[in-house]
Design a protein around this motif. Structure first.
Motif, PDB file in Angstrom:
ATOM      1  N   LYS A 129       3.516   3.610  -1.723  1.00 41.18           N
ATOM      2  CA  LYS A 129       4.184   2.833  -2.701  1.00 41.18           C
ATOM      3  C   LYS A 129       3.124   1.792  -3.817  1.00 41.18           C
ATOM      4  O   LYS A 129       2.013   1.601  -3.044  1.00 41.18           O
ATOM      5  CB  LYS A 129       4.847   1.497  -1.797  1.00 41.18           C
ATOM      6  CG  LYS A 129       6.105   2.126  -1.077  1.00 41.18           C
ATOM      7  CD  LYS A 129       7.283   2.143  -2.088  1.00 41.18           C
ATOM      8  CE  LYS A 129       8.587   2.224  -1.428  1.00 41.18           C
ATOM      9  NZ  LYS A 129       9.942   2.091  -2.214  1.00 41.18           N
ATOM     10  N   GLN A 175       4.052  -4.918  -0.097  1.00 43.88           N
ATOM     11  CA  GLN A 175       4.562  -4.893   1.183  1.00 43.88           C
ATOM     12  C   GLN A 175       5.689  -5.820   1.117  1.00 43.88           C
ATOM     13  O   GLN A 175       6.794  -5.636   1.469  1.00 43.88           O
ATOM     14  CB  GLN A 175       3.503  -5.151   2.211  1.00 43.88           C
ATOM     15  CG  GLN A 175       2.243  -4.376   2.285  1.00 43.88           C
ATOM     16  CD  GLN A 175       1.444  -4.742   3.321  1.00 43.88           C
ATOM     17  OE1 GLN A 175       1.755  -5.440   4.283  1.00 43.88           O
ATOM     18  NE2 GLN A 175       0.151  -4.328   3.331  1.00 43.88           N
ATOM     19  N   THR A 178       8.684  -4.403  -0.578  1.00 48.75           N
ATOM     20  CA  THR A 178       9.163  -3.332   0.100  1.00 48.75           C
ATOM     21  C   THR A 178      10.110  -4.012   1.216  1.00 48.75           C
ATOM     22  O   THR A 178      11.003  -3.288   1.308  1.00 48.75           O
ATOM     23  CB  THR A 178       8.105  -2.452   0.570  1.00 48.75           C
ATOM     24  OG1 THR A 178       7.248  -1.923  -0.518  1.00 48.75           O
ATOM     25  CG2 THR A 178       8.575  -1.230   1.381  1.00 48.75           C
ATOM     26  N   LEU A 179       9.663  -4.812   1.822  1.00 48.37           N
ATOM     27  CA  LEU A 179      10.431  -5.446   2.953  1.00 48.37           C
ATOM     28  C   LEU A 179      11.660  -6.021   2.511  1.00 48.37           C
ATOM     29  O   LEU A 179      12.683  -5.891   3.198  1.00 48.37           O
ATOM     30  CB  LEU A 179       9.498  -6.559   3.796  1.00 48.37           C
ATOM     31  CG  LEU A 179       8.460  -6.137   4.594  1.00 48.37           C
ATOM     32  CD1 LEU A 179       7.676  -7.094   5.173  1.00 48.37           C
ATOM     33  CD2 LEU A 179       8.945  -5.178   5.766  1.00 48.37           C
ATOM     34  N   LYS A 182      14.340  -3.666   1.825  1.00 51.43           N
ATOM     35  CA  LYS A 182      15.033  -2.990   2.978  1.00 51.43           C
ATOM     36  C   LYS A 182      16.126  -3.919   3.595  1.00 51.43           C
ATOM     37  O   LYS A 182      16.952  -3.386   4.279  1.00 51.43           O
ATOM     38  CB  LYS A 182      13.794  -2.476   4.132  1.00 51.43           C
ATOM     39  CG  LYS A 182      12.827  -1.616   3.645  1.00 51.43           C
ATOM     40  CD  LYS A 182      13.427  -0.175   3.511  1.00 51.43           C
ATOM     41  CE  LYS A 182      12.652   0.559   3.531  1.00 51.43           C
ATOM     42  NZ  LYS A 182      13.147   2.076   3.536  1.00 51.43           N
ATOM     43  N   GLY A 186      14.812  -1.695   9.249  1.00 47.39           N
ATOM     44  CA  GLY A 186      13.726  -1.041   9.314  1.00 47.39           C
ATOM     45  C   GLY A 186      14.209   0.971   9.603  1.00 47.39           C
ATOM     46  O   GLY A 186      15.370   0.959   9.396  1.00 47.39           O
ATOM     47  N   VAL A 188       9.965   0.843   8.276  1.00 43.65           N
ATOM     48  CA  VAL A 188       9.063   0.814   7.029  1.00 43.65           C
ATOM     49  C   VAL A 188       7.708   1.346   7.449  1.00 43.65           C
ATOM     50  O   VAL A 188       7.078   0.971   8.482  1.00 43.65           O
ATOM     51  CB  VAL A 188       9.074  -0.873   6.593  1.00 43.65           C
ATOM     52  CG1 VAL A 188       7.886  -0.720   5.310  1.00 43.65           C
ATOM     53  CG2 VAL A 188      10.244  -1.425   6.238  1.00 43.65           C
ATOM     54  N   LYS A 189       7.509   2.282   6.540  1.00 43.60           N
ATOM     55  CA  LYS A 189       5.929   2.976   6.937  1.00 43.60           C
ATOM     56  C   LYS A 189       5.427   3.434   5.411  1.00 43.60           C
ATOM     57  O   LYS A 189       5.639   4.303   4.958  1.00 43.60           O
ATOM     58  CB  LYS A 189       6.331   4.303   7.772  1.00 43.60           C
ATOM     59  CG  LYS A 189       5.124   4.645   8.664  1.00 43.60           C
ATOM     60  CD  LYS A 189       5.365   5.618   9.429  1.00 43.60           C
ATOM     61  CE  LYS A 189       4.177   6.311  10.449  1.00 43.60           C
ATOM     62  NZ  LYS A 189       4.416   7.172  11.552  1.00 43.60           N
ATOM     63  N   ASP A 219       9.139  -1.607  12.585  1.00 39.17           N
ATOM     64  CA  ASP A 219      10.111  -0.936  13.204  1.00 39.17           C
ATOM     65  C   ASP A 219      10.447  -1.846  14.508  1.00 39.17           C
ATOM     66  O   ASP A 219       9.630  -2.698  14.995  1.00 39.17           O
ATOM     67  CB  ASP A 219       9.777   0.404  13.676  1.00 39.17           C
ATOM     68  CG  ASP A 219      11.065   1.481  13.832  1.00 39.17           C
ATOM     69  OD1 ASP A 219      12.106   0.798  13.927  1.00 39.17           O
ATOM     70  OD2 ASP A 219      10.798   2.566  13.589  1.00 39.17           O
TER      71      ASP A 219
END
Length: 354
Positions: A129, A175, A178-179, A182, A186, A188-189, A219
């Motif tokens: 990302k 990060q 991205t969270l 979502k 989850g 998320v990786k 997760d």
């Protein structure tokens, strides 16, 4: 042709005989066949003729035009051939000379390290990302458990563009975004590579601009042991299978608990040397379990989800891996330095002693 036309054609041929260049020929063509040329002027005289005289007159003007055009084309072809023969005689090529070998470049050491790190984590199922280098204060700090009054902001001396806009001090905003995307679901990786900026004095180990790669896993049932196992695999991949990993307690606002991660010195293998400052260990990155506040602000239930995060500088990894003493070597584009990292046919480096 009329007497006037015959005179024009005779004058044209006399001038044509003195032409020695294609440019002069083009000028002569304009003089006789251009919009204001002599042949074009003859056509304008038709308005003064009777209807019976016009066809014969027009035919003669066209014959004159065709003769002049034909003569010009012939001389142009001759001049073109002369020019070509001259070029060929002056620019002869010795086909027996050996060819010139092309210099083959290679990836910059930072690019090389970033590619290696990305390949490793992609192999573990991570997604790459990227985000904004000009970032909002909220995502750079507040969404990472660093409100405006938090003293830990002083740990990252920041370039502010306005009160709410800044140059990101780490890739952690990727990060946070991205969270948020979502929406509390989850897993998320991800890893987040990119340039970051801090007001730091340029010296042998610091730069105001440097690269960073951060990782995030969120997760259900994620534990500190998962983080340690991931970093052990990473250390062995980057620095050799005999590397050991040590976690030391530390503090980061966005992780709890937080750790500094050391690897056993690859030069002295733990005995103590100038590289590890006689400790037998070298610090390579910071990490920890994602703080519940960070999860909650992004919409995750911290009682159900957990995760770990880590951040490293590819610059530092490159310095350790290749034994580079001054970080400024990585940014001065000195070919004497960069050429040492040109890959050889067997996939190694031009100078394996680096």
């Amino acid at each position: 042709m009329t007497v006037e036309m015959t005179t024009i054609y005779d004058e044209f041929k006399e001038k044509l005989s003195n032409i020695t260049s294609r440019q002069a020929l083009a000028d002569l063509k304009v003089q006789y066949l251009g919009k204001k040329g002599q042949v074009t002027g003859l056509m304008k005289e038709m308005k003064n003729l009777s209807n019976e005289e016009k066809p014969a007159y027009g035919q003669k003007v066209n014959e004159l035009r065709q003769n002049i055009t034909s003569d010009i084309d012939r001389i142009d072809e001759e001049l073109h051939k002369e020019e070509l023969d001259k070029i060929l005689s002056e620019e002869t090529i010795d086909v027996t000379l050996p060819g010139r070998a092309k210099e083959i470049g290679g990836p910059h050491p930072i690019t090389r390290i970033i590619d290696d790190i990305e390949d490793f984590f992609i192999g573990l199922g991570y997604e790459i990302k990227e985000g904004f280098e000009v970032e909002q204060d909220y995502y750079n700090f507040e969404a990472l458990n660093l409100p405006k009054s938090h003293p830990a902001r002083d740990m990252q001396d920041t370039f502010y563009i306005s009160e709410e806009i800044l140059l990101r001090t780490h890739t952690s905003p990727v990060q946070a975004r991205t969270l948020e995307e979502k929406k509390g679901v989850g897993p998320v990786k991800i890893i987040c590579p990119g340039k970051v900026y801090r007001r730091d004095s340029d010296d042998a180990t610091h730069s105001h601009q440097f690269t960073q790669i951060e990782g995030l896993v969120v997760d259900k049932n994620i534990h500190l042991s998962d983080l340690k196992g991931t970093l052990e695999l990473f250390a062995k991949k980057m620095f050799g299978n005999e590397r050991q990993v040590r976690l030391r307690p530390s503090y980061f606002p966005f992780t709890e608990p937080s750790v500094e991660v050391d690897i056993s010195c690859f030069k002295c293998k733990g005995a103590g040397c100038n590289v590890c400052k006689q400790s037998g260990w070298i610090e390579i990155l910071g990490a920890g379990m994602v703080h519940p506040n960070v999860l909650e602000m992004a919409g995750f239930d911290s009682t159900e989800y957990s995760g770990f995060a880590f951040g490293m500088g590819p610059d530092r990894v490159a310095m350790l891996k290749y034994g580079i003493e001054d970080i400024r070597h990585l940014y001065t584009n000195d070919l004497r330095f960069i050429d040492q990292f040109i890959p050889t046919e067997d996939g190694g480096l031009e100078d394996e002693s680096i």
